[in-house]
Design an enzyme around this catalytic site. Structure first.
Site, PDB file in Angstrom:
ATOM      1  CB  SER A   1      -8.061   3.972   2.678  1.00 36.51           C
ATOM      2  OG  SER A   1      -7.147   3.298   3.532  1.00 36.51           O
TER       3      SER A   1
ATOM      4  CB  SER B   1      -8.218   1.212   5.616  1.00 38.43           C
ATOM      5  OG  SER B   1      -8.913   2.425   5.636  1.00 38.43           O
TER       6      SER B   1
ATOM      7  CE  LYS C   1      -3.934   2.023   2.497  1.00 38.15           C
ATOM      8  NZ  LYS C   1      -4.756   1.954   3.724  1.00 38.15           N
TER       9      LYS C   1
END
Lengths: 492, 80
Positions: A152, A176, A77
């Site tokens: 997210s 997330s 990420k």
């Protein structure tokens, strides 16, 4: 080969059936083929990944003993810094920035020989539940390209569910990792707060942020968890204790006699019927395996969402002050330092980020502090107390991970309050600092899209998540007769 | 922020604020606030020098630099 689990890939690497360079190239080929549709990645580090794969292959050839995941590819990420690899956090304010150091998570991945393919898309600074707030482009759910992959960490969940990578790293501030896992039919774990170092994780809400593993199986998540977790003196909130025995638990998967508490407040109104049906089915399976199902009540969870939307913006308004156009990142405009700062932040931050900075600044301002931030911190105490009480009568707690399956891209982007509701079942875990896993519970009948089953455990009892998760995963796999992702449409 | 952004945000912020204001309903005086999930107090390490970024590395992402320093726009007013 790319459809195998990370554990199976590791076995093929160890036996010499495939090399890490071949495996890495196969994943880049897959990315080339499908990422024009999925758009999970913001940056690919082809050169770096192949170089580290070839180092692993060399070491293996020499007969060196390697860590379990050595040579297995992973998607990272874009909120974790990796030396000399662009890190944007999905924001224009960091476009083009190449960090001069590695996050501890990245250092641990490298130490374990994990091959980092590239950086995945996310809501800007991890603020969102759909990855639509990325400053660059949205990411699409492989189950239905018109839908969101969660957020997210939608880039990470989309990458593993579309077989672009077997493993990914996510970060979870309010859900997330878990909500993207739920809506893409994958596994995601938010470790205990302090279990994985936050050094080099670009801070959104420091008292809530936690990095963790994303994978297609419970065992893969456990292997990754073990690789990244552990004490780090560079993070003052890192827990100085041994990593819970998560891999052992994932291999065990025995729930006989385990007390499973169903949280009354995390079901019913607002939850999709098909999601609840899958939840009940999983519960029945666990009960059939000898688990004891009890109902628990956590009345303060009603206030978790409002408390979160005061605490997280407050902390972010302080954390994001570092993007001041002076030392790194974007610089826009001319004139005094203040004028440059204002112009840069206007140009560099997206709407949701600005919304939360303003909200947080307001909640922390004198005169309003007690009513907003101060009250939210008290709610946090109440939620912790609710969990503590519930864990007296249950070893783990369960709920659906997200109230609905994946919604359409654009459907909620103009309604922040509706968007915030996605995290209603995941947020209490962050506020209390405990750990939780989301595992696929099947497809909802209304839309044939994946739903997630959440298991929560007390701080530093992360192994319980994997034990319960593995048991449920095994039974569901037998019921479906093939992995859930095999029911997803072909992308290529 | 631009005027149009302000227009858009101001109505939303009002909505969000009224939704989150509910926290004060249950925040009684006798409840201790939790600022952090871990009961950690001050964390110290031994005061030994460990390698850090070099000046060049620290400056590597700077929008502007000069003579090994960050170059920033004027901070103080002319008359200062």
């Amino acid at each position: 080969m790319i459809r195998k689990s990370a554990n199976e890939m590791a076995a093929s690497l160890a036996s010499g059936e495939v090399t890490s360079v071949e495996l890495t190239k196969a994943h880049f080929a897959r990315i080339e083929e499908v990422d024009v549709k999925v758009r999970a990645f913001l940056h690919l580090d082809t050169e770096g990944a192949l170089a580290s794969a070839s180092v692993i292959d060399e070491r293996r050839k020499k007969g060196e003993e390697l860590p379990p995941l050595a040579g297995v590819p992973l998607a990272l990420k874009d909120v974790l810094v990796q030396k000399n690899v662009p890190t944007t956090c999905g924001s224009k304010i960091l476009q083009g920035w190449r960090p001069p150091y590695d996050a501890t998570v990245v250092k641990n991945l490298k130490k374990n020989g994990v091959v980092i393919l590239g950086k995945t898309n996310m809501d800007e600074f991890a603020m969102g539940s759909s990855t639509e707030n990325s400053a660059f482009h949205p990411t699409h759910n492989p189950w239905d390209l018109t839908r969101i992959p969660g957020g997210s960490g939608g880039g990470s969940s989309a990458a593993i569910s579309s077989f672009e990578a077997p493993l990914a790293i996510g970060t979870d501030t309010g859900g997330s990792i878990r909500q993207p896992a739920a809506v893409t039919g994958t596994v995601g774990v938010k470790p205990t707060y302090g279990g994985v170092s936050r050094y080099g994780l670009v801070a959104f809400s420091s008292s809530l942020d936690q990095a963790g593993p994303c994978a297609r199986t419970v065992l893969d998540a456990a292997l990754l968890h073990e690789a990244i977790a552990g004490h780090d003196e560079k993070d003052s909130t890192s827990i100085d204790a041994p990593v819970p025995k998560v891999v052992e638990a994932a291999r065990r998967g025995d729930v006989k006699g385990v007390r499973i508490g169903v949280i009354k407040e995390l079901q019913g109104e607002g939850y999709q019927a098909g999601v609840l049906e899958r939840f009940q089915e999983s519960l029945d399976i666990l009960s059939g395996l000898g688990a004891e199902i009890v109902e628990v009540s956590c009345p303060s969870f009603d206030y978790a969402l409002p408390a979160y939307y005061l605490i997280a913006p407050s902390e972010c308004s302080s954390n994001l002050a570092r993007f001041d156009a002076m030392r790194f990142g974007l610089r826009v405009g001319e004139g005094s330092a203040e004028e440059v700062m204002n112009a840069t932040r206007e140009a560099g931050f997206g709407r949701e980020v600005k919304r939360r900075i303003i909200l947080g600044t307001y909640a922390l301002s004198s005169g309003y502090y007690d009513a907003y931030y101060g009250s939210a911190q008290k709610v946090r105490t109440l939620i912790k107390n609710d969990f503590e009480k519930a864990f007296l009568s249950a070893d783990v707690l369960v709920s659906p991970t997200a109230p609905t399956t994946a919604f359409k891209i654009g459907e909620k982007s103009d309604d922040p309050l509706a968007m915030y509701l996605n995290d209603i079942a995941t947020i209490p875990v962050n506020l209390a600092g405990i750990c939780a896993i989301s595992i696929p519970s099947g497809l909802a009948k209304e839309d044939s899209l994946p739903a997630g089953f959440q298991v929560m455990a007390p701080a530093m009892a992360d192994d319980r998540l994997y034990n319960v998760g593995a048991a449920l995963e095994r039974e569901l796999l037998a019921k479906w007769s093939k992995p859930l992702l095999d029911f997803a449409p072909e992308l290529a | 922020m631009s005027e149009s952004e302000l227009d858009h945000l101001s109505s939303e912020l009002d909505l969000i604020l009224s939704a989150v204001a509910r926290v004060s309903e249950v925040a009684k005086d006798d409840i201790a606030p939790t600022s952090h999930p871990l009961p950690l107090l001050n964390v110290f390490r031994e005061d030994v020098i460990t390698p850090s970024l070099t000046a060049d590395e620290a400056l590597s992402g700077a929008p502007a630099k000069e003579e090994g320093r960050f170059k920033v726009p004027q901070i103080l007013g002319e008359e200062a």
